[in-house]
Scaffold this motif. Structure first.
Motif, PDB file in Angstrom:
ATOM      1  N   MET A 196       0.845  -1.201   0.000  1.00  0.00           N
ATOM      2  CA  MET A 196       0.000   0.000   0.000  1.00  0.00           C
ATOM      3  C   MET A 196       0.874   1.242   0.000  1.00  0.00           C
ATOM      4  O   MET A 196       1.672   1.436   0.901  1.00  0.00           O
ATOM      5  N   ARG A 197       0.690   2.071  -1.012  1.00  0.00           N
ATOM      6  CA  ARG A 197       1.418   3.339  -1.040  1.00  0.00           C
ATOM      7  C   ARG A 197       0.517   4.415  -1.593  1.00  0.00           C
ATOM      8  O   ARG A 197      -0.038   4.266  -2.685  1.00  0.00           O
ATOM      9  N   GLY A 198       0.340   5.470  -0.810  1.00  0.00           N
ATOM     10  CA  GLY A 198      -0.496   6.582  -1.253  1.00  0.00           C
ATOM     11  C   GLY A 198      -1.917   6.149  -1.569  1.00  0.00           C
ATOM     12  O   GLY A 198      -2.526   6.626  -2.520  1.00  0.00           O
ATOM     13  N   GLY A 199      -2.457   5.217  -0.751  1.00  0.00           N
ATOM     14  CA  GLY A 199      -3.836   4.781  -0.928  1.00  0.00           C
ATOM     15  C   GLY A 199      -4.029   3.767  -2.036  1.00  0.00           C
ATOM     16  O   GLY A 199      -5.139   3.301  -2.272  1.00  0.00           O
ATOM     17  N   LYS A 200      -2.969   3.432  -2.731  1.00  0.00           N
ATOM     18  CA  LYS A 200      -3.087   2.478  -3.841  1.00  0.00           C
ATOM     19  C   LYS A 200      -2.434   1.149  -3.482  1.00  0.00           C
ATOM     20  O   LYS A 200      -1.382   1.108  -2.857  1.00  0.00           O
ATOM     21  N   ALA A 201      -3.079   0.059  -3.924  1.00  0.00           N
ATOM     22  CA  ALA A 201      -2.506  -1.271  -3.692  1.00  0.00           C
ATOM     23  C   ALA A 201      -1.707  -1.682  -4.919  1.00  0.00           C
ATOM     24  O   ALA A 201      -2.157  -1.511  -6.052  1.00  0.00           O
ATOM     25  N   LEU A 202      -0.506  -2.217  -4.682  1.00  0.00           N
ATOM     26  CA  LEU A 202       0.333  -2.685  -5.792  1.00  0.00           C
ATOM     27  C   LEU A 202       0.585  -4.183  -5.608  1.00  0.00           C
ATOM     28  O   LEU A 202       0.878  -4.633  -4.510  1.00  0.00           O
ATOM     29  N   PRO A 203       0.467  -4.931  -6.697  1.00  0.00           N
ATOM     30  CA  PRO A 203       0.428  -6.402  -6.602  1.00  0.00           C
ATOM     31  C   PRO A 203       1.790  -7.076  -6.509  1.00  0.00           C
ATOM     32  O   PRO A 203       2.297  -7.595  -7.498  1.00  0.00           O
ATOM     33  N   LEU A 204       2.390  -7.089  -5.336  1.00  0.00           N
ATOM     34  CA  LEU A 204       3.724  -7.696  -5.205  1.00  0.00           C
ATOM     35  C   LEU A 204       3.729  -9.195  -5.519  1.00  0.00           C
ATOM     36  O   LEU A 204       4.598  -9.691  -6.222  1.00  0.00           O
ATOM     37  N   LYS A 205       2.741  -9.934  -4.994  1.00  0.00           N
ATOM     38  CA  LYS A 205       2.736 -11.390  -5.185  1.00  0.00           C
ATOM     39  C   LYS A 205       2.600 -11.723  -6.671  1.00  0.00           C
ATOM     40  O   LYS A 205       3.243 -12.630  -7.178  1.00  0.00           O
ATOM     41  N   ARG A 206       1.774 -10.963  -7.374  1.00  0.00           N
ATOM     42  CA  ARG A 206       1.601 -11.249  -8.801  1.00  0.00           C
ATOM     43  C   ARG A 206       2.927 -11.060  -9.544  1.00  0.00           C
ATOM     44  O   ARG A 206       3.311 -11.872 -10.384  1.00  0.00           O
ATOM     45  N   ILE A 207       3.640  -9.986  -9.187  1.00  0.00           N
ATOM     46  CA  ILE A 207       4.932  -9.729  -9.837  1.00  0.00           C
ATOM     47  C   ILE A 207       5.917 -10.842  -9.470  1.00  0.00           C
ATOM     48  O   ILE A 207       6.680 -11.319 -10.311  1.00  0.00           O
ATOM     49  N   ALA A 208       5.867 -11.277  -8.210  1.00  0.00           N
ATOM     50  CA  ALA A 208       6.756 -12.362  -7.771  1.00  0.00           C
ATOM     51  C   ALA A 208       6.445 -13.646  -8.546  1.00  0.00           C
ATOM     52  O   ALA A 208       7.358 -14.353  -8.979  1.00  0.00           O
ATOM     53  N   ASP A 209       5.145 -13.946  -8.736  1.00  0.00           N
ATOM     54  CA  ASP A 209       4.765 -15.136  -9.520  1.00  0.00           C
ATOM     55  C   ASP A 209       5.332 -15.039 -10.936  1.00  0.00           C
ATOM     56  O   ASP A 209       5.869 -16.009 -11.474  1.00  0.00           O
ATOM     57  N   GLU A 210       5.201 -13.855 -11.534  1.00  0.00           N
ATOM     58  CA  GLU A 210       5.725 -13.663 -12.899  1.00  0.00           C
ATOM     59  C   GLU A 210       7.234 -13.885 -12.928  1.00  0.00           C
ATOM     60  O   GLU A 210       7.765 -14.525 -13.827  1.00  0.00           O
ATOM     61  N   ALA A 211       7.912 -13.327 -11.914  1.00  0.00           N
ATOM     62  CA  ALA A 211       9.370 -13.449 -11.863  1.00  0.00           C
ATOM     63  C   ALA A 211       9.782 -14.913 -11.783  1.00  0.00           C
ATOM     64  O   ALA A 211      10.708 -15.350 -12.466  1.00  0.00           O
ATOM     65  N   LEU A 212       9.071 -15.672 -10.963  1.00  0.00           N
ATOM     66  CA  LEU A 212       9.421 -17.090 -10.805  1.00  0.00           C
ATOM     67  C   LEU A 212       9.130 -17.865 -12.087  1.00  0.00           C
ATOM     68  O   LEU A 212       9.880 -18.764 -12.463  1.00  0.00           O
ATOM     69  N   ALA A 213       8.071 -17.468 -12.790  1.00  0.00           N
ATOM     70  CA  ALA A 213       7.683 -18.167 -14.020  1.00  0.00           C
ATOM     71  C   ALA A 213       8.687 -17.928 -15.146  1.00  0.00           C
ATOM     72  O   ALA A 213       8.747 -18.685 -16.109  1.00  0.00           O
TER      73      ALA A 213
END
Ligand code: WTA
Length: 660
Positions: A196-213
């Protein structure tokens, strides 16, 4: 000199008040010089004494500095300790377990206090969980997390079991994360569902899944997820686990793994002048001493202080002055999840007021952007808040222009708080050149003098000292405990990058240009001398951005340079040749915005070029070399006055002068 430049000159000297000097850890310039002289007389003895006083050793060291395999220096090599024991247990054992370790201020303003006792239990539980998932001493764990207590818990838990961590800033893309996972050979990844930054949610897990893939990191057997928002994520049961669920089942006691002082505590990637980021490897003993000692000296830290460093744990500043320095001393600190402009531009000032912060450490970029906001709206001006708790201010990451310095001094510090302009790098582990607040007379724009014991100097291209007043290359002449030990997996690159033969092989090359004042010997940093840009205090390699651009199927060629920017210090300007005819008008605007988004996806939003300029070609010599100095002038909007007779295609300059 133009009128604007003359305002930038600031010749006033700001000396610490008698009151500041009186109670200081280093009290007055005589005390500073005495420490420096002591180090000069007996270099080993000086650091050995501090290492014994400042850290708790499981097995005392008998060796101090070993230079036999230079430049692979070692410090306190036969000593054993644990960084997490030093950060937590020893304070609890000394009866200070009830002391607040972290005051966590969430993006939405929710506040959580964690004591040393609590933190020790949480770290121990998570350390046990890591062990149960098969993570052993020496294994690498990548941490891709938001600013959170859990982020510190993850780092400290790794330290507790002797597993070096490698934190990747939460703003990096899946590709950058993948590269780091692969290079460091990670066995586990700790992340969060979202940040959460500045009221917005950013998808860390999704990016991590992409990185692993993306592959190459099949060694990652566990992905441990901190539940921050409860947002929707994909789940891979064979490898994913919730951090809270894992910890629940574990004991809150975990015997620390005693490691040799040279055992790697962490690897942190940073940009260099060639394409691939460098995995800067730090030790346990020397690094921890550096973190704790500089925290005490530079910030004049006392147990009664409330310390706040606004950096992210993804950068070295967050490692040294959030996770390790303050905790090693048993300090109370504020940790902040959000951004300085949310819910409004007064967030830093209201947070200082709310938690009675006494030492505040931030980046010049943040100050410059908040000046603009404050001057436009008195409601969020620092003068509208009670900032009387402050006693020391600090800056880091890039040069601070004297105007911003004076504004910070007067409006935030009420003209009573010394500002420590701290020069250092990922590689140095902690502060290297900085005022000592109860001693050094301050000159805006100068980081003044080296930390006691440090031998900083300015040399020419052959490694010879240059006289004060003459600019040159900044070097450090002797090894120091907090220095990097090597580049992960690439000792040759370590040698070449930091101890180049051209300078004699013994001087540490910082990569910055600098000049010392003729009278005072004060250092002023003039910026990087290599192909590294500094945008908002973040290091970016021009080659990294160029490789990202040419990875796009429509791009034939790209060259990236920096341009001075009022707010961000430097801005990225990219010159691009497409595999199709040079675009114009609307088409050019559209493609420029596509390429910006592409770079954000390849590296991370911090690397997005501010300007993209298209041309049929790049300015090259007849032998095909890109003339970067011309590109730098074009980027600044300067008229080309250089000799262009060696240029193969002078007509290109006109075309490239147009920004999109
Ligand atoms: C720059 C950040 C001027 C410098 C701790 C250095 C500075 C690079 C200052 C390291 C300062 C850092 N004045 N420039 N006080 N502090 N720099 O590795 O160019 O992210 O080489 O470490 O930032 O950036 P890094």
């Amino acid at each position: 000199m133009s009128a604007i430049e003359s305002v930038l000159q600031e010749s006033r000297v700001f000396s610490p008040s008698a009151e500041t000097v009186a109670g200081a850890v280093i009290s007055g310039m005589d005390a500073y010089h005495a420490l420096a002289a002591e180090a000069e007389r007996d270099y080993d003895g000086f650091w050995a004494k501090l290492a014994r006083e400042t850290l708790s050793w499981h097995k005392p060291f008998t060796k101090v500095l070993d230079e036999s395999n230079a430049p692979f220096y070692t410090w306190f090599e036969d000593g054993e300790l644990n960084a997490s024991y030093n950060s937590l247990d020893r304070h609890v054992e000394a009866g200070r377990g009830d002391r607040t370790a972290i005051i966590f201020e969430a993006d939405d303003g929710t506040v959580t206090h964690v004591t040393y006792q609590d933190l020790l239990q949480r770290v121990s539980r998570f350390a046990n969980a890591l062990k149960r998932r098969g993570v052993k001493k020496g294994d690498r764990v990548v941490i891709y997390m938001p600013m959170s207590i859990e982020g510190v818990v993850a780092m400290q838990a790794c330290a507790r079991i002797g597993a070096p961590h490698s934190v990747v800033f939460g703003g990096f893309s899946s590709k950058s994360l993948n590269e780091r996972l692969v290079d460091v050979g990670a066995v586990a990844l700790v992340t969060a569902d979202e940040q959460m930054r500045g009221g917005k949610a950013l998808p860390l897990k999704r990016i991590a899944d992409e990185a692993l893939a993306m592959g190459g990191c099949e060694g990652v057997k566990s992905v441990i997820v901190y539940r921050r928002t409860g947002g929707d994520i994909e789940w891979h049961p064979e490898r994913d686990a919730w951090m809270d669920e894992l910890a629940q089942n574990e004991s809150d006691r975990c015997e620390p793994e005693w490691v040799g002082a040279e055992h790697p505590l962490f690897v942190l990637y940073t940009s260099g002048s060639t394409g691939k980021p460098k995995g800067v490897q730090h030790s346990t003993g020397g690094y921890l001493l550096w973190a704790a000692q500089t925290m005490k000296w530079t910030f004049d830290w006392k147990p009664s202080d409330i310390f706040w460093c606004t950096a992210d744990i993804g950068w070295v500043t967050g490692h040294t002055y959030i996770t390790y320095g303050p905790l090693a001393l048993g300090a109370t600190q504020v940790m902040f999840e959000g951004v300085p402009t949310y819910p409004d531009g007064g967030r830093f000032w209201s947070t200082i007021e709310k938690h009675k912060v006494s030492i505040f450490y931030t980046a010049p970029t943040a100050i410059r952007s908040l000046i603009k906001i404050a001057e436009a709206d008195q409601k969020v001006h620092p003068k509208s808040y009670d900032l009387s708790s402050l006693r020391i201010l600090g800056t880091v990451g890039e040069p601070i222009n004297p105007q911003a310095w004076v504004w910070y001094y007067e409006n935030v510090g009420g003209s009573r708080c010394p500002i420590v302009d701290t020069w250092w790098q990922t590689e140095t582990g902690g502060h290297m050149i900085s005022p000592m607040p109860g001693a050094t007379p301050l000159v805006p724009g100068s980081c003044t003098l080296p930390v006691p014991g440090i031998q900083a100097a300015i040399v020419d291209e052959t490694g010879q000292d240059v006289p004060n007043g003459q600019g040159g290359i900044l070097v450090i002449k002797r090894p120091w405990p907090g220095m990097l030990r090597t580049i992960w997996g690439d000792p040759e690159r370590f040698k070449k990058s930091y101890f180049p033969a051209e300078l004699g092989g013994k001087l540490y090359l910082a990569g910055d240009g600098s000049v010392r004042d003729k009278e005072t010997g004060y250092f002023t940093i003039m910026g990087r001398i290599d192909d590294v840009l500094n945008v908002s205090g973040h290091r970016l390699g021009t080659m990294e951005i160029e490789s990202a651009l040419v990875a796009n199927p429509i791009v034939a060629e790209a060259a990236v340079v920096g341009r001075p920017d009022e707010t961000t210090g430097e801005a990225v300007v990219a010159f691009v040749v497409l595999k199709r005819p040079c675009p114009e008008g609307e088409e050019a605007v559209k493609l420029a915005s596509e390429l910006r988004a592409w770079v954000a996806k390849e590296i991370g939003p911090i690397a997005k070029p501010k300007d993209i300029r298209f041309g049929e070609n790049l300015p090259k010599t007849r032998s095909g070399k890109i003339m970067r100095r011309l590109l730098r002038s074009l980027a600044k909007g300067e008229a080309i006055t250089q000799d262009v007779s060696t240029l193969e295609n002078p007509a290109i300059l006109e075309q490239l002068a147009q920004a999109r």
